[in-house]
Design a protein around this motif. Structure first.
Motif, PDB file in Angstrom:
ATOM      1  N   LEU A   1      19.745 -19.845  15.658  1.00  0.00           N
ATOM      2  CA  LEU A   1      19.759 -18.892  14.540  1.00  0.00           C
ATOM      3  C   LEU A   1      18.414 -18.211  14.387  1.00  0.00           C
ATOM      4  N   PHE A   2      17.337 -18.985  14.478  1.00  0.00           N
ATOM      5  CA  PHE A   2      15.998 -18.414  14.370  1.00  0.00           C
ATOM      6  C   PHE A   2      15.727 -17.440  15.521  1.00  0.00           C
ATOM      7  N   GLY A   3      16.130 -17.830  16.737  1.00  0.00           N
ATOM      8  CA  GLY A   3      15.893 -16.988  17.901  1.00  0.00           C
ATOM      9  C   GLY A   3      16.659 -15.670  17.831  1.00  0.00           C
ATOM     10  N   VAL A   4      17.943 -15.750  17.458  1.00  0.00           N
ATOM     11  CA  VAL A   4      18.751 -14.532  17.330  1.00  0.00           C
ATOM     12  C   VAL A   4      18.195 -13.640  16.225  1.00  0.00           C
ATOM     13  N   GLY A   5      17.804 -14.252  15.121  1.00  0.00           N
ATOM     14  CA  GLY A   5      17.221 -13.485  14.024  1.00  0.00           C
ATOM     15  C   GLY A   5      15.935 -12.800  14.436  1.00  0.00           C
ATOM     16  N   TYR A   6      15.107 -13.504  15.186  1.00  0.00           N
ATOM     17  CA  TYR A   6      13.848 -12.908  15.636  1.00  0.00           C
ATOM     18  C   TYR A   6      14.096 -11.730  16.576  1.00  0.00           C
ATOM     19  N   ILE A   7      15.001 -11.916  17.539  1.00  0.00           N
ATOM     20  CA  ILE A   7      15.289 -10.846  18.496  1.00  0.00           C
ATOM     21  C   ILE A   7      15.835  -9.613  17.782  1.00  0.00           C
ATOM     22  N   PHE A   8      16.743  -9.825  16.823  1.00  0.00           N
ATOM     23  CA  PHE A   8      17.303  -8.692  16.086  1.00  0.00           C
ATOM     24  C   PHE A   8      16.226  -7.992  15.264  1.00  0.00           C
ATOM     25  N   LEU A   9      15.349  -8.775  14.652  1.00  0.00           N
ATOM     26  CA  LEU A   9      14.304  -8.195  13.809  1.00  0.00           C
ATOM     27  C   LEU A   9      13.242  -7.488  14.633  1.00  0.00           C
ATOM     28  N   ALA A  10      12.812  -8.131  15.734  1.00  0.00           N
ATOM     29  CA  ALA A  10      11.684  -7.610  16.508  1.00  0.00           C
ATOM     30  C   ALA A  10      12.065  -6.508  17.475  1.00  0.00           C
ATOM     31  N   LEU A  11      13.295  -6.521  17.971  1.00  0.00           N
ATOM     32  CA  LEU A  11      13.677  -5.558  19.004  1.00  0.00           C
ATOM     33  C   LEU A  11      14.722  -4.539  18.564  1.00  0.00           C
ATOM     34  N   VAL A  12      15.305  -4.722  17.387  1.00  0.00           N
ATOM     35  CA  VAL A  12      16.352  -3.798  16.934  1.00  0.00           C
ATOM     36  C   VAL A  12      16.008  -3.192  15.580  1.00  0.00           C
ATOM     37  N   LEU A  13      15.877  -4.029  14.562  1.00  0.00           N
ATOM     38  CA  LEU A  13      15.755  -3.526  13.193  1.00  0.00           C
ATOM     39  C   LEU A  13      14.437  -2.793  12.957  1.00  0.00           C
ATOM     40  N   LEU A  14      13.303  -3.397  13.328  1.00  0.00           N
ATOM     41  CA  LEU A  14      12.005  -2.783  13.068  1.00  0.00           C
ATOM     42  C   LEU A  14      11.658  -1.635  14.021  1.00  0.00           C
ATOM     43  N   PRO A  15      11.847  -1.783  15.340  1.00  0.00           N
ATOM     44  CA  PRO A  15      11.401  -0.709  16.245  1.00  0.00           C
ATOM     45  C   PRO A  15      12.319   0.507  16.300  1.00  0.00           C
ATOM     46  N   LEU A  16      13.566   0.376  15.870  1.00  0.00           N
ATOM     47  CA  LEU A  16      14.506   1.487  15.994  1.00  0.00           C
ATOM     48  C   LEU A  16      14.037   2.741  15.269  1.00  0.00           C
ATOM     49  N   PRO A  17      13.617   2.656  14.000  1.00  0.00           N
ATOM     50  CA  PRO A  17      13.125   3.876  13.332  1.00  0.00           C
ATOM     51  C   PRO A  17      11.887   4.472  14.011  1.00  0.00           C
ATOM     52  N   LEU A  18      11.010   3.613  14.532  1.00  0.00           N
ATOM     53  CA  LEU A  18       9.814   4.112  15.209  1.00  0.00           C
ATOM     54  C   LEU A  18      10.166   4.795  16.531  1.00  0.00           C
ATOM     55  N   ALA A  19      11.115   4.204  17.273  1.00  0.00           N
ATOM     56  CA  ALA A  19      11.501   4.783  18.566  1.00  0.00           C
ATOM     57  C   ALA A  19      12.128   6.165  18.389  1.00  0.00           C
ATOM     58  N   MET A  20      12.853   6.371  17.308  1.00  0.00           N
ATOM     59  CA  MET A  20      13.503   7.659  17.074  1.00  0.00           C
ATOM     60  C   MET A  20      12.501   8.753  16.744  1.00  0.00           C
ATOM     61  N   SER A  21      11.286   8.376  16.363  1.00  0.00           N
ATOM     62  CA  SER A  21      10.285   9.377  15.987  1.00  0.00           C
ATOM     63  C   SER A  21       9.529   9.939  17.191  1.00  0.00           C
ATOM     64  N   PHE A  22       9.685   9.319  18.381  1.00  0.00           N
ATOM     65  CA  PHE A  22       8.977   9.800  19.574  1.00  0.00           C
ATOM     66  C   PHE A  22       9.727  10.979  20.194  1.00  0.00           C
ATOM     67  N   GLN A  23       9.009  12.028  20.485  1.00  0.00           N
ATOM     68  CA  GLN A  23       9.590  13.204  21.123  1.00  0.00           C
ATOM     69  C   GLN A  23       9.411  13.165  22.640  1.00  0.00           C
ATOM     70  N   SER A  24       8.317  12.577  23.086  1.00  0.00           N
ATOM     71  CA  SER A  24       8.023  12.520  24.516  1.00  0.00           C
ATOM     72  C   SER A  24       8.667  11.285  25.151  1.00  0.00           C
ATOM     73  N   PRO A  25       9.416  11.468  26.251  1.00  0.00           N
ATOM     74  CA  PRO A  25      10.007  10.305  26.940  1.00  0.00           C
ATOM     75  C   PRO A  25       8.953   9.331  27.449  1.00  0.00           C
ATOM     76  N   PHE A  26       7.809   9.871  27.915  1.00  0.00           N
ATOM     77  CA  PHE A  26       6.736   9.001  28.414  1.00  0.00           C
ATOM     78  C   PHE A  26       6.153   8.150  27.286  1.00  0.00           C
ATOM     79  N   ALA A  27       5.914   8.771  26.117  1.00  0.00           N
ATOM     80  CA  ALA A  27       5.384   8.029  24.976  1.00  0.00           C
ATOM     81  C   ALA A  27       6.377   6.967  24.518  1.00  0.00           C
ATOM     82  N   LEU A  28       7.673   7.304  24.560  1.00  0.00           N
ATOM     83  CA  LEU A  28       8.703   6.333  24.182  1.00  0.00           C
ATOM     84  C   LEU A  28       8.723   5.154  25.153  1.00  0.00           C
ATOM     85  N   LYS A  29       8.555   5.433  26.449  1.00  0.00           N
ATOM     86  CA  LYS A  29       8.545   4.363  27.458  1.00  0.00           C
ATOM     87  C   LYS A  29       7.357   3.436  27.252  1.00  0.00           C
TER      88      LYS A  29
END
Length: 317
Positions: free
Chosen positions: A147-175
């Motif tokens: 439960l802790f591991g799944v929660g961490y993965i969802f929080l660290a790789l999905v919930l928090l970075p998603l809004p930030l990733a959508m703000s990048f215009q350059s594909p290189f900067a996103l990578k």
């Protein structure tokens, strides 16, 4: 201070390596059995899935050549959907069984390391008998860790970075952002996994599980968190090198060669995992020693306790 810290980390790895020499017969037999069981599971998965996959591919091919809006087309489409459901369902059942067996061997690795490190002589039969009788505790702890591991993965790789990733215009900067995010998330996971993995060792070797085991692990590891983090980091790097090394090797495209490569990768990763669990068993003992707790043997299991002190009753003049 830094040299003392590094010496402590190297000492953990050295003591983990010594476990193979203290009881070579037990550890060699156990390692060989572990690798053999997982190799058989791997081969069973490949050769049992191959007929199902071949049938699904055949049905899909027939669908492409059949005329739409005909009874034959509808029957082939239903058969193809049925094949994929059977294929996915069978693979999920195998995954559950394989995960259960792998976790049992992980618990047995900790127990084998602990008994060998403490100088107690165990046979392979005694080892698996003890691991089976105490399996409930680490399994319940695993549920919390999952439960802790799944929660961490969802929080660290999905919930928090998603809004930030959508703000990048350059594909290189996103990578670049995704690479830095993945490395940072993996490093933080390795740090959090120190308490989680040590809680698993506590569940195997003590009469505690779940939140109680996590609390004990967090208590005894204080001051030695970075030792555990370096163990996790080394195991992660070794696993990455193994996967990357086989990826860059050039082999002829034969099914038999691919199966052999798969077995080599699987067994190599399992050896790394076993060594990591041995290192954590040594870390468990050192954490106990640092906090002034002794590890005593009782029956077939080991448990730790705070040394007894004699108190003088107040009624005695």
């Amino acid at each position: 201070m830094a040299s003392h810290f590094l010496l402590g980390f190297v000492d953990i790895l050295r003591e983990a390596l010594k476990i193979f020499h203290k009881n070579g017969k037990l550890m060699a037999s156990f390692t060989l059995l572990t690798l053999s069981v997982h190799s058989l599971l791997f081969l069973f998965d490949i050769f049992s899935m191959k007929p199902l996959l071949s049938k699904w591919i055949t049905d899909q091919s027939l669908v492409l050549f059949a005329r739409p809006n005909t009874p034959k087309y509808a029957n082939l489409l239903v058969a193809a959907h049925k094949d994929i459901r059977i294929l996915v369902g069978t693979e999920w059942i195998f995954l559950v069984i394989s995960s259960f067996i792998s976790f049992f061997f992980s618990s047995a690795t900790i127990l084998a390391s602990a008994t060998t490190h403490s100088g107690k002589n165990f046979s392979l039969k005694d080892l698996f008998s003890t691991a089976a009788s105490s399996f409930k505790r680490p399994f319940l702890t695993l549920l919390y860790l999952t439960l802790f591991g799944v929660g961490y993965i969802f929080l660290a790789l999905v919930l928090l970075p998603l809004p930030l990733a959508m703000s990048f215009q350059s594909p290189f900067a996103l990578k670049v952002f995704l690479i830095l995010l993945s490395v940072s998330a993996a490093a933080l996971y390795d740090y959090l996994a120190v308490v989680w993995t040590l809680a698993l060792a506590v569940s195997v070797l003590e009469e505690s599980y779940g939140i109680e085991a996590l609390g004990k692990a967090a208590k005894i590891v204080k001051g030695m968190e970075m030792h555990g983090f370096l163990v996790n980091l080394v195991m992660t790097i070794l696993s990455f090198i193994i996967l990357l090394g086989f990826k860059f090797l050039k082999f002829k495209d034969f099914a038999a060669v691919e199966v052999i490569i798969g077995l080599l990768i699987l067994n190599s990763l399992w050896l790394v995992k076993m060594f990591g669990l041995m290192a954590y068993t040594v870390l468990y003992y050192q954490c106990k020693k640092t906090h002034g707790e002794e590890v005593e043997l009782q029956g077939d299991l080991e448990y730790s306790k705070i040394p007894n002190f004699q108190f003088i009753p107040e009624s005695i003049p």
